[in-house]
Design an enzyme around this catalytic site. Structure first.
Site, PDB file in Angstrom:
ATOM      1  N   HIS A  14      14.845  49.640  83.734  1.00 29.65           N
ATOM      2  CA  HIS A  14      15.317  49.898  82.354  1.00 29.65           C
ATOM      3  C   HIS A  14      15.615  51.385  82.258  1.00 29.65           C
ATOM      4  CE1 HIS A  14      14.997  49.133  77.790  1.00 29.65           C
ATOM      5  NE2 HIS A  14      15.424  50.389  77.957  1.00 29.65           N
ATOM      6  N   HIS A  16      18.426  54.539  80.753  1.00 33.07           N
ATOM      7  CA  HIS A  16      19.587  55.002  79.981  1.00 33.07           C
ATOM      8  C   HIS A  16      20.238  56.160  80.723  1.00 33.07           C
ATOM      9  CE1 HIS A  16      18.523  52.616  76.416  1.00 33.07           C
ATOM     10  NE2 HIS A  16      17.273  52.835  76.811  1.00 33.07           N
ATOM     11  N   LYS A  96      21.658  42.596  77.658  1.00 33.34           N
ATOM     12  CA  LYS A  96      20.614  43.244  76.866  1.00 33.34           C
ATOM     13  C   LYS A  96      20.805  42.982  75.380  1.00 33.34           C
ATOM     14  CE  LYS A  96      17.304  46.038  75.638  1.00 33.34           C
ATOM     15  NZ  LYS A  96      17.239  47.492  75.773  1.00 33.34           N
ATOM     16  N   HIS A 135      15.100  43.939  73.522  1.00 31.95           N
ATOM     17  CA  HIS A 135      14.350  44.967  72.815  1.00 31.95           C
ATOM     18  C   HIS A 135      13.593  44.236  71.703  1.00 31.95           C
ATOM     19  CE1 HIS A 135      13.832  49.229  71.256  1.00 31.95           C
ATOM     20  NE2 HIS A 135      13.273  48.472  70.334  1.00 31.95           N
ATOM     21  N   HIS A 169      10.144  47.191  77.856  1.00 30.93           N
ATOM     22  CA  HIS A 169       9.227  48.270  77.458  1.00 30.93           C
ATOM     23  C   HIS A 169       8.114  47.785  76.525  1.00 30.93           C
ATOM     24  CE1 HIS A 169      12.021  48.208  74.139  1.00 30.93           C
ATOM     25  NE2 HIS A 169      12.933  48.944  74.748  1.00 30.93           N
ATOM     26  N   ASP A 241      12.651  53.320  80.840  1.00 36.74           N
ATOM     27  CA  ASP A 241      13.234  53.568  79.519  1.00 36.74           C
ATOM     28  C   ASP A 241      13.459  55.061  79.318  1.00 36.74           C
ATOM     29  OD1 ASP A 241      14.389  53.018  77.091  1.00 36.74           O
ATOM     30  OD2 ASP A 241      12.504  52.803  76.017  1.00 36.74           O
TER      31      ASP A 241
END
Ligand code: NCD
Ligand code: ZN
Length: 336
Positions: A14, A16, A96, A135, A169, A241
């Site tokens: 995960h 970004h 996602k 999420h 997460h 994350d």
């Protein structure tokens, strides 16, 4: 001789990476020490067409020309039809799902969990074996958002028993309990959620660089997360994350959510697992479990970490990492 620990093919499930100059500055930090990462699609606008996926993947690869690194691409969840999903199924590793407006760049997410509206998409994903990453937060009281979302995980997991669902997460004991309740539920855990409680974020001075969604919770939640991570429970995987924001957006009135850990996550994981005498389980947590769950087979990469003090840089191209300027106990020694 100082202590060392070697990890093979670490995976960040995960991550970004952003876009543009931020991507160029940030992607090499992960590509240096990880074999691959599941790359989140919450760009502005989000990754939601075949062209978007291919173009973003090409930009990521262009940003890390000297490293072997596999970006596992994701698509931003919408109620897509089966034909479209068939056309992209070879190009994405997962889809996602964000509840609308729940976190950074999630405005176009799902505004109601109406199973009938979602059925075609989720059934097609199940048939095409595309995992659903979620999420999992409601818009309730901030400390209860994840626990409140458990009923939605139950609905999704029981309605689509062959769909792999990854609770992203996770931060609560409720999510940890859910893992063993449904065969098709899995989870990622960040390194900061294996260290922090809400006290660390706002209990003393307010720490913007530790502020993220979902927010770190209570000591009993931290214990539950540590239990499954340290045991390398086969349904949990490491997902950092790591979520970079420019310094001025973090040290601001209206601080952006996201903790930036990419360059130090393996070092911190060594520190935690060593502290509990569980270093032998770290390989499963940072790679083997993810390989089995996702059925991926990354190319060989070997990272050796050494137990020696390392002072975390104050910033990486204008992005402030967790523990900026502080000393941590492990450092990367070599990468092959
Ligand atoms: C993430 C981001 O900045 O994109 N922020 C965060 O606090 N984790 C989005 C997300 O994963 O929620
Ligand atoms: Zn994220």
């Amino acid at each position: 001789m100082s202590k060392t620990h070697t990890l093979l093919m670490p995976l960040d499930m995960h991550l970004h990476l952003r876009d543009g100059v931020m991507l160029e500055n940030i992607a090499p930090l992960t590509a240096y020490s990880f074999s691959g990462a599941i790359v989140m699609p919450n760009l502005v606008p989000p990754v939601e067409t075949l062209k978007d996926i291919q173009a973003y993947k090409a930009r990521i690869i262009a940003a890390v020309p000297n490293d072997y690194f596999e970006p596992y691409m994701t698509l931003f969840y919408k109620n897509y039809d089966k034909k479209f999903l068939e056309s992209i199924s070879q190009e994405v590793t997962a889809i996602k799902l964000y509840p609308a407006g729940i976190t950074t760049n999630s405005e176009g997410g799902v505004s109601s969990f109406n199973i009938e509206e979602m059925r075609e998409t989720l059934q097609a994903m199940s048939d095409l074996e595309i995992p659903l990453c979620v999420h999992g937060e409601t818009d309730g009281f901030v400390m209860d958002r994840e626990a409140e979302f458990m009923s939605i995980y139950e609905l999704l997991a029981s309605t689509f028993p062959n769909l792999k669902i990854i609770m992203e997460h996770i931060t609560t004991k409720e999510a940890v309990t859910m893992l063993d309740k449904y065969e098709n539920l899995y989870a990622t855990i960040t390194v900061h959620h294996l260290i922090l409680t809400l006290d660390d974020v706002v209990g003393g001075m307010m720490m913007p660089h530790l502020f993220c969604k979902p927010i770190a919770k209570r000591p009993e939640d931290l214990d539950a997360l540590l239990n499954v991570a340290l045991a390398a429970h086969p349904k949990v995987m490491f997902g950092s994350d790591s979520a970079p924001h420019p310094q001025h957006k973090k040290e601001a009135c209206g601080c952006a959510a996201g903790v930036f850990t990419a360059p130090i996550s393996l070092q911190l994981l060594c520190e935690i697992f060593e502290q509990y005498d569980k270093l032998d389980n770290l390989q499963a947590f940072v790679s083997d479990n993810a390989q089995s769950i996702y059925g991926i087979c990354p190319e060989f990469k070997e990272i050796t970490l050494e137990k020696r003090p390392f002072v975390v840089p104050k910033d990486y191209s204008g992005v402030v990492p967790m523990y900026a300027g502080e000393e941590i106990a492990w450092a990367i020694e070599s990468v092959d």
